[in-house]
Write a protein that holds these residues in place. Structure first.
Motif, mmCIF file in Angstrom:
data_model
loop_
_atom_site.group_PDB
_atom_site.id
_atom_site.type_symbol
_atom_site.label_atom_id
_atom_site.label_comp_id
_atom_site.label_asym_id
_atom_site.label_seq_id
_atom_site.Cartn_x
_atom_site.Cartn_y
_atom_site.Cartn_z
ATOM 1 N N GLN A 36 0.832 -1.190 0.000
ATOM 2 C CA GLN A 36 0.000 0.000 0.000
ATOM 3 C C GLN A 36 0.871 1.245 0.000
ATOM 4 N N ARG A 37 0.506 2.200 -0.857
ATOM 5 C CA ARG A 37 1.328 3.426 -0.903
ATOM 6 C C ARG A 37 0.468 4.680 -0.793
ATOM 7 N N SER A 38 -0.817 4.504 -0.449
ATOM 8 C CA SER A 38 -1.704 5.670 -0.397
ATOM 9 C C SER A 38 -2.561 5.654 0.847
ATOM 10 N N LEU A 39 -2.830 6.861 1.355
ATOM 11 C CA LEU A 39 -3.804 7.036 2.438
ATOM 12 C C LEU A 39 -5.039 7.671 1.808
ATOM 13 N N PHE A 40 -6.167 6.976 1.872
ATOM 14 C CA PHE A 40 -7.409 7.521 1.297
ATOM 15 C C PHE A 40 -8.151 8.325 2.369
ATOM 16 N N VAL A 41 -8.432 9.573 2.032
ATOM 17 C CA VAL A 41 -9.068 10.484 3.001
ATOM 18 C C VAL A 41 -10.444 10.861 2.491
ATOM 19 N N ASP A 42 -11.433 10.764 3.360
ATOM 20 C CA ASP A 42 -12.810 11.120 3.003
ATOM 21 C C ASP A 42 -12.976 12.629 3.109
ATOM 22 N N LEU A 93 -16.240 13.274 -2.841
ATOM 23 C CA LEU A 93 -16.538 14.708 -2.851
ATOM 24 C C LEU A 93 -18.048 14.919 -2.782
ATOM 25 N N PRO A 94 -18.504 16.091 -2.262
ATOM 26 C CA PRO A 94 -19.961 16.321 -2.204
ATOM 27 C C PRO A 94 -20.555 16.460 -3.607
ATOM 28 N N GLU A 95 -21.893 16.310 -3.688
ATOM 29 C CA GLU A 95 -22.583 16.382 -4.994
ATOM 30 C C GLU A 95 -22.315 17.708 -5.697
ATOM 31 N N THR A 96 -22.140 18.787 -4.901
ATOM 32 C CA THR A 96 -21.928 20.118 -5.522
ATOM 33 C C THR A 96 -20.628 20.163 -6.320
ATOM 34 N N GLU A 97 -19.693 19.298 -5.963
ATOM 35 C CA GLU A 97 -18.397 19.283 -6.668
ATOM 36 C C GLU A 97 -18.325 18.112 -7.648
ATOM 37 N N THR A 98 -19.489 17.551 -8.025
ATOM 38 C CA THR A 98 -19.517 16.427 -8.976
ATOM 39 C C THR A 98 -20.322 16.836 -10.205
ATOM 40 N N PRO A 99 -19.728 17.638 -11.091
ATOM 41 C CA PRO A 99 -20.494 18.043 -12.275
ATOM 42 C C PRO A 99 -20.619 16.884 -13.261
ATOM 43 N N GLU A 100 -21.677 16.904 -14.080
ATOM 44 C CA GLU A 100 -21.751 15.971 -15.204
ATOM 45 C C GLU A 100 -20.591 16.290 -16.132
ATOM 46 N N ILE A 101 -20.113 15.311 -16.882
ATOM 47 C CA ILE A 101 -18.966 15.566 -17.778
ATOM 48 C C ILE A 101 -19.309 16.674 -18.775
ATOM 49 N N ARG A 102 -20.589 16.708 -19.231
ATOM 50 C CA ARG A 102 -20.958 17.729 -20.217
ATOM 51 C C ARG A 102 -21.079 19.124 -19.577
ATOM 52 N N ASN A 110 -8.341 23.823 -12.770
ATOM 53 C CA ASN A 110 -7.418 23.768 -11.621
ATOM 54 C C ASN A 110 -8.126 23.577 -10.278
ATOM 55 N N ARG A 111 -9.394 23.216 -10.309
ATOM 56 C CA ARG A 111 -10.116 22.906 -9.069
ATOM 57 C C ARG A 111 -10.200 21.392 -8.893
ATOM 58 N N LEU A 112 -10.515 20.996 -7.664
ATOM 59 C CA LEU A 112 -10.713 19.568 -7.386
ATOM 60 C C LEU A 112 -12.170 19.236 -7.683
ATOM 61 N N VAL A 218 -17.361 4.047 -12.657
ATOM 62 C CA VAL A 218 -16.395 4.563 -11.678
ATOM 63 C C VAL A 218 -16.727 5.993 -11.256
ATOM 64 N N SER A 219 -16.178 6.378 -10.082
ATOM 65 C CA SER A 219 -16.157 7.777 -9.645
ATOM 66 C C SER A 219 -14.685 8.146 -9.581
ATOM 67 N N ALA A 220 -14.316 9.239 -10.244
ATOM 68 C CA ALA A 220 -12.912 9.665 -10.235
ATOM 69 C C ALA A 220 -12.828 11.069 -9.647
ATOM 70 N N VAL A 221 -11.847 11.271 -8.767
ATOM 71 C CA VAL A 221 -11.607 12.599 -8.182
ATOM 72 C C VAL A 221 -10.259 13.076 -8.697
ATOM 73 N N GLY A 222 -10.197 14.341 -9.100
ATOM 74 C CA GLY A 222 -8.918 14.839 -9.593
ATOM 75 C C GLY A 222 -8.969 16.332 -9.870
ATOM 76 N N VAL A 223 -7.867 16.816 -10.438
ATOM 77 C CA VAL A 223 -7.743 18.250 -10.743
ATOM 78 C C VAL A 223 -7.897 18.425 -12.247
ATOM 79 N N LEU A 224 -8.734 19.389 -12.637
ATOM 80 C CA LEU A 224 -8.942 19.613 -14.071
ATOM 81 C C LEU A 224 -7.810 20.452 -14.640
ATOM 82 N N ARG A 225 -7.238 19.968 -15.729
ATOM 83 C CA ARG A 225 -6.127 20.662 -16.398
ATOM 84 C C ARG A 225 -6.513 20.944 -17.837
ATOM 85 N N LEU A 226 -5.703 21.741 -18.511
ATOM 86 C CA LEU A 226 -5.961 22.058 -19.913
ATOM 87 C C LEU A 226 -4.799 21.593 -20.770
#
Length: 700
Positions: A36-42, A93-102, A110-112, A218-226
C-alpha cells in the motif's frame, strides 16, 4: 509569512490525521511500500474537522496535497518507517463538486472535482519518468532534470564540462512511476433524449493504475487541467480538458444517479400494494400502442428481472431475462423498444444495420488515445448496458457473424476479447430486448414459424421468451385499433394546438380528457425509481407451492416427449427461464417470496410464448426443436424420408432419380406433391442432393 502559513497548514493536517486517521496511517506504515502506498481520506472528514481547510483543498488542490503529504511524512510513527513517497488521496466529494462531464466549464479549471461515468477505454500501465538522470558522454557527469511538463526535458549543458552534450539517459539513476490513461464517458442512465455521451480523459499514476477495466462504472476525483489543441506547428487558441486523477473507485452501487426520496418510497410501496398492480404496469408501457398486454407485461418482468444467484462453488446463475419480439411490419415493435429504453434506469439502444460485432461487444482500437502506438480496448453497447437493458432493433438485418458475438454475452453475461494481443473479459450483465422481422418480411401462416425466423437456433434458444406479433385482419380488433390511433393523434393535435396557437376553441378540460386515454398509468420518472428500488431492495425466494407449480408444468410438458416418435417439447433452459420470470413477477409486488399466483401468471405467459413459436403447424404439438434446432421433428422426418426415397429411386435408374417418379412415389410416404417439391428444393439449396442432368436427382 508564506512559510509560516505553510507550516501552519502542515500542522493543521497533522492534527487532522491524529484525530481521524491514526489507525489507517499505522496500517499504511506496516504495509508500505510493497502492498500500500496511499492514504485515502474522506472529504467529509476534512470538512467536519475544518470547513475552511476543505474549501482551500477544493480551490488549490495541488498545494494542499503537498502539505498533506508533508504532514504524513512528519507524522509520529511507532515503527521506524519513512513514508517518503506515500500519497494522500481524497475521495467522496460532495454532490456540488460532482459536475456531469458535459457540464464541465472553464471555472472548474485547476479545481478539485469528481466525475462519474463508465470506463470507455483504458491504456496499458506504462512507466513514466519523474526525474531523468542524464549522463554526459564526454565527462560522465550526471545531471538530474525533473520531468513535470508534458514534453521530455533535456539539460541545456553539462554541469561538469559545460558542453551541450551528447547526453544519455541513465535508467538506473532515474526515477520512474507507473502511469495509465483512462477515458470516462457519461453513464447511459444520465442521458435522456438521445444526447451524444461526452467523455473526459483521466491520467492516473502509481498504485491506483491497473485497477479498472473498460465497462466499469467509476467515480474519479482529480484536478482539471488544460491541454492545447492542434499540432506544434499550428497551435489552436482552444484547449481541451483532461484530469489529473487523485483517486478512482469502482461504483458498486447499481443506479447511483437515482435520487429516491422518502415520499417516492412511500408512493412506491403504496403502488405495490394495489390489487391491479400488474394491469397498472401494463398500462404504463407505451400507452399509445394498442393491445399487446402479454408482451407489455413480459417487458415489465424483464425490467424488474430475476435474482442473480452466486453459488458456493463460484458459479453464477443469471437473473436477467432476454426477450425477442418477431413480427410483421407496422406492429409497433420499435416503438415499444424505444419506450422501454426510456423507462429503464440504465439502457442502451442500438439498431441492427448500424451495429457491428465490435460495436456490440468490444473493439480493439489504435488511435490518438495513449501514445498512439499501443492498442486499447473500447467497450461496446452490451458492455455499456451492464446491469441495465440493451435494446437491439432489426436483429434480423445484422450480419450473422456479428450476431454470433452476442451468444456469450447472453448466457454467460461476459464478453471475452482476444484482439490485437489483448486478452480480456468484460462484464455485460444486461437483459437483451430484441426485435426482428420474419425472413420474408411478413409471416406466412402455412410455414412453421421456426423456418421464418432468420436467426440462428443457438441465438434463439438463449431467449427466455419469444413473442410473434402477427397482423391478421379482424373487424372488431381493427375498429378498436383505429379508434385508439385516431384518439392518440387527436390528443397530440390538441396539445400541439394549445402550445403553438393561442386562439384555440378547445377547453383545457377537454384536452385533459383526451390526453388521459394516452397517459401512462404510472409516470415514467416514478416507474424508473420503482424499478431501481425493487432491484436494490427485493430479492425474493421461491415458496414450496410456486416450486411445485413450475415443476409440474415443466414435467408435464416434457412428458409429451417420452414417446419415441414424439417431439421434445421444452428444454432445461426453459425451466430456468420460468424461475427468473416468477422472481420478476414477485419483485413487481415488492414481495420477498414467489407465490403460487406468480408461478401461474408466468406459466400462462410461457404457454402463450410457446404457442406462438414452439408449435409444429402440422401436428399442433409443442416442439422444442423448432426453437433449439430450427426444424420441427416432423420436418426432420420428412427430410429423412424424401432423401431415402430419392436414394431408392436412384438405384433403379442410371442417370439418377427422375423428379416426376420421386414426386409420384411421395404419396406413399404420406407427402403431397407440393410438399415434396418444397423439400427437394431445400435439399438442393443445402447441397444434399444435386441434378446430374435436367430433372434427375442424386443424393450426395
Amino acid at each position: 509569512m508564506a512559510q509560516a502559513g505553510n507550516a501552519e497548514l502542515i500542522d493543521d493536517f497533522e492534527q487532522f490525521f491524529r484525530n481521524y486517521y491514526d489507525a489507517e496511517i499505522k496500517e499504511l506504515a506496516q504495509r508500505y511500500p510493497g502492498e500500500q502506498r496511499s492514504l485515502f481520506v474522506d472529504f467529509d472528514d476534512v470538512h467536519r474537522y475544518n470547513p475552511d481547510l476543505a474549501d482551500d483543498y477544493l480551490a488549490q488542490p495541488e498545494q494542499l496535497r503537498q502539505y498533506a503529504e508533508e504532514a504524513l511524512r512528519l507524522y509520529d510513527l511507532p515503527i521506524d518507517v519513512s513514508l517518503g513517497r506515500a500519497h494522500v488521496r481524497i475521495r467522496n466529494l460532495p454532490e456540488t463538486e460532482t459536475p456531469e462531464i458535459r457540464e464541465i466549464r472553464s471555472q472548474h479549471m485547476n479545481r478539485l472535482v469528481a466525475v462519474r461515468g463508465i470506463v470507455r477505454k483504458a491504456t496499458d500501465v506504462r512507466p513514466k519518468v519523474e526525474e531523468a538522470a542524464f549522463e554526459c558522454q564526454l565527462c560522465g557527469t550526471l545531471t538530474r532534470v525533473p520531468q513535470s511538463t508534458g514534453d521530455f526535458q533535456e539539460p541545456h549543458e553539462c554541469q561538469g564540462c559545460e558542453r551541450q552534450g551528447p547526453f544519455r539517459v541513465n535508467f538506473d539513476q532515474s526515477e520512474f512511476i507507473d502511469s495509465q490513461k483512462l477515458r470516462i464517458q457519461e453513464s447511459p442512465e444520465g442521458l435522456r433524449g438521445g444526447e451524444t455521451p461526452q467523455a473526459i480523459d483521466i491520467h492516473i499514476e502509481d498504485d491506483i493504475t491497473g485497477e479498472v477495466t473498460p465497462g466499469d462504472h467509476v467515480s474519479a476525483v482529480g484536478v482539471l487541467r488544460l491541454e492545447q489543441q492542434g499540432s506544434d506547428q499550428d497551435k489552436s487558441p482552444v484547449f481541451d480538458f483532461y484530469m489529473d486523477g487523485m483517486s478512482v473507485e469502482i461504483d458498486e452501487e447499481q443506479f447511483e444517479d437515482m435520487d429516491i426520496t422518502e415520499e417516492d418510497k412511500a408512493e412506491i410501496v403504496r403502488l405495490s400494494q394495489r390489487d391491479d398492480i400488474y394491469d397498472t404496469m401494463v398500462d404504463s408501457i407505451a400507452p399509445s400502442i394498442f393491445g399487446y398486454d402479454q408482451e407489455k407485461l413480459s417487458m415489465m418482468l424483464q425490467l424488474f428481472s430475476g435474482v442473480t444467484k452466486h453459488l458456493p462453488d463460484g458459479s453464477r446463475i443469471r437473473g436477467d431475462l432476454h426477450m425477442l419480439l418477431i413480427g410483421d411490419p407496422g406492429t409497433g415493435k420499435s416503438q415499444m423498444l424505444s419506450y422501454i429504453q426510456n423507462i429503464a434506469p440504465r439502457s442502451v439502444y442500438t439498431s441492427g444495420k448500424g451495429s457491428s460485432s465490435a460495436g456490440l461487444t468490444a473493439a480493439a482500437v489504435r488511435d490518438d488515445f495513449g501514445d498512439g502506438d499501443q492498442w486499447s480496448l473500447e467497450a461496446g453497447a452490451l458492455v455499456l448496458a451492464d446491469q441495465g437493458i440493451a435494446a437491439v432493433d432489426e436483429l434480423d438485418k445484422m450480419a450473422p457473424d456479428d450476431r454470433s458475438a452476442m451468444h456469450e454475452a447472453l448466457e454467460q453475461q461476459k464478453i471475452s476479447v482476444s484482439k490485437a494481443g489483448i486478452n480480456a473479459t468484460l462484464k455485460s450483465r444486461c437483459s437483451l430486448l430484441g426485435a426482428a422481422n420474419p425472413k420474408y418480411g411478413r409471416f406466412d401462416q402455412y410455414e412453421p414459424i421456426g423456418e421464418q425466423i432468420d436467426l440462428e437456433p443457438a441465438l434463439i434458444s438463449r431467449f427466455d421468451l419469444i413473442f410473434t406479433v402477427t397482423d391478421q385482419p379482424d373487424e372488431e380488433k381493427d375498429a378498436n385499433l383505429a379508434e385508439h390511433i385516431l384518439t392518440t393523434n387527436y390528443a397530440g393535435e390538441l396539445t400541439t394546438q394549445r402550445a403553438e396557437m393561442n386562439s384555440t376553441d378547445v377547453s383545457a378540460a377537454e384536452i385533459e380528457e383526451m390526453t388521459e386515454s394516452v397517459d401512462p398509468a404510472i409516470d415514467a420518472d416514478l416507474l424508473r425509481k420503482y424499478i431501481a428500488y425493487a432491484k436494490q431492495n427485493c430479492h425474493p425466494r421461491m415458496t414450496e407451492a410456486a416450486r411445485e407449480a413450475i415443476q409440474d408444468f415443466y414435467v408435464d410438458l416434457r412428458s409429451k416427449g417420452v414417446d419415441e416418435d414424439a417431439p421434445v417439447p421444452v428444454t432445461a433452459r426453459q425451466l430456468e427461464a420460468l424461475v427468473r420470470l416468477a422472481e420478476a413477477s414477485a419483485r413487481i409486488r415488492l414481495s420477498d417470496t414467489v407465490s403460487r399466483e406468480d408461478a401461474e401468471r408466468i406459466i400462462k405467459i410461457t404457454r402463450d410464448s410457446l404457442q406462438d413459436i414452439g408449435v409444429d403447424p402440422e401436428t399442433g404439438e409443442f416442439d422444442a426443436d423448432i426453437v433449439e434446432a430450427g426444424r420441427s421433428k416432423s420436418q426432420r422426418d420428412r427430410i429423412k424420408n424424401i432423401k431415402a426415397l430419392i436414394g431408392d429411386v436412384e438405384e433403379e435408374y442410371d442417370d439418377g432419380a427422375p423428379i416426376d417418379v420421386v414426386l409420384e412415389r411421395a404419396e406413399d410416404i404420406g407427402m403431397d406433391e407440393s410438399q415434396a417439391e418444397h423439400e427437394i428444393e431445400k435439399l438442393k439449396q443445402k447441397g444434399e442432393v444435386y441434378e446430374p442432368k435436367t430433372d434427375h436427382l442424386r443424393t450426395t
